[in-house]
Design a protein around this motif. Sequence first.
Motif, PDB file in Angstrom:
ATOM      1  N   PHE A  82      36.216  25.880   9.175  1.00 44.62           N
ATOM      2  CA  PHE A  82      35.415  25.054   8.403  1.00 44.62           C
ATOM      3  C   PHE A  82      36.112  24.026   7.786  1.00 44.62           C
ATOM      4  O   PHE A  82      35.973  22.727   7.782  1.00 44.62           O
ATOM      5  N   PHE A  83      37.536  24.387   7.279  1.00 50.78           N
ATOM      6  CA  PHE A  83      38.412  23.439   6.947  1.00 50.78           C
ATOM      7  C   PHE A  83      39.079  22.693   7.944  1.00 50.78           C
ATOM      8  O   PHE A  83      39.453  21.486   7.629  1.00 50.78           O
ATOM      9  N   ASN A  84      39.380  23.123   9.043  1.00 51.88           N
ATOM     10  CA  ASN A  84      39.917  22.349  10.219  1.00 51.88           C
ATOM     11  C   ASN A  84      38.605  21.023  10.287  1.00 51.88           C
ATOM     12  O   ASN A  84      39.355  20.184  10.700  1.00 51.88           O
ATOM     13  N   TRP A  85      37.654  21.341  10.669  1.00 50.26           N
ATOM     14  CA  TRP A  85      36.486  20.102  10.512  1.00 50.26           C
ATOM     15  C   TRP A  85      36.641  19.392   8.956  1.00 50.26           C
ATOM     16  O   TRP A  85      36.565  18.103   9.197  1.00 50.26           O
ATOM     17  N   ALA A  86      36.671  20.050   8.059  1.00 51.48           N
ATOM     18  CA  ALA A  86      36.427  19.268   6.866  1.00 51.48           C
ATOM     19  C   ALA A  86      37.744  18.445   6.664  1.00 51.48           C
ATOM     20  O   ALA A  86      37.465  17.236   5.855  1.00 51.48           O
ATOM     21  N   ASN A  87      38.990  18.817   6.849  1.00 50.78           N
ATOM     22  CA  ASN A  87      40.094  17.928   6.756  1.00 50.78           C
ATOM     23  C   ASN A  87      39.868  16.807   7.565  1.00 50.78           C
ATOM     24  O   ASN A  87      40.208  15.485   6.821  1.00 50.78           O
ATOM     25  N   ARG A  88      39.451  16.751   8.855  1.00 50.03           N
ATOM     26  CA  ARG A  88      39.498  15.758   9.475  1.00 50.03           C
ATOM     27  C   ARG A  88      38.393  14.739   9.103  1.00 50.03           C
ATOM     28  O   ARG A  88      38.762  13.574   9.192  1.00 50.03           O
ATOM     29  N   LEU A  89      37.335  15.182   8.513  1.00 52.20           N
ATOM     30  CA  LEU A  89      36.298  14.150   7.783  1.00 52.20           C
ATOM     31  C   LEU A  89      36.924  13.571   6.809  1.00 52.20           C
ATOM     32  O   LEU A  89      37.109  12.334   6.614  1.00 52.20           O
ATOM     33  N   MET A  90      37.441  14.347   5.784  1.00 51.60           N
ATOM     34  CA  MET A  90      38.247  13.569   4.799  1.00 51.60           C
ATOM     35  C   MET A  90      39.280  12.693   5.008  1.00 51.60           C
ATOM     36  O   MET A  90      39.028  11.552   4.420  1.00 51.60           O
ATOM     37  N   LEU A  91      40.068  12.838   5.956  1.00 51.37           N
ATOM     38  CA  LEU A  91      41.259  12.194   6.152  1.00 51.37           C
ATOM     39  C   LEU A  91      40.688  10.891   7.055  1.00 51.37           C
ATOM     40  O   LEU A  91      41.516   9.811   6.993  1.00 51.37           O
ATOM     41  N   SER A  92      39.508  10.725   7.457  1.00 53.38           N
ATOM     42  CA  SER A  92      39.091   9.605   8.341  1.00 53.38           C
ATOM     43  C   SER A  92      38.207   8.673   7.379  1.00 53.38           C
ATOM     44  O   SER A  92      37.936   7.536   7.790  1.00 53.38           O
TER      45      SER A  92
END
Length: 203
Positions: free
Chosen positions: A182-192
Amino acid sequence: MIEKTLSHPDNCEPVAFTQEELGWLPWLEPLSADELTDRHWAGLVDASRAKSPYFLLLARDPEVLEARTKTDKDIFYNTSSGLPRAERELAATATSRFNGCIFCASVHSRFATVHSKRGEEIQRLLDEGVDADIDRRWNAIIEASTALTATPLVSDDGLVEGLQRAGLDDLEIVDVINGAAFFNWANRLMLSLGEPTFPVKSA
């Protein structure tokens, strides 16, 4: 690649991983609280999230946000079985540290500290990175979370075997995988979508 529509030239982004509470500035225009309809409030799930520019931005697609929030809450708050909350937060912290998401790492490292009472070791993970040597069980959780986060994926059967050798049962292993994925996906969303900032200190 998302084109920035908001810029923050005066923002001094934090460059070190920290357990301090940080702020976050969006690059795209979030909704304002006045614009929220019943559909948006349903998507937020938790009304207090209307104070966050991140969730107000994600509320532009309220059905997706609702699914995202309910998944998040189930992974981290449904602790009737499986991993204790502290180690779910550890998996999210390790993933965020590996991905370079300073904001997410700050949030979940604080939760990991609160629930584990092992703040010095959590800070060592932030300072030294995912190769920090803590103890057998936490090392295995960090290693598995990192393997699930790497691009290209480096996880294999050895990931599960390593967690089993560290004493995790099947439900606990599922929780490690859920938290890291979940956080692998969430990090990428927030970083973008934006950038971290130091919060304004009250006088």
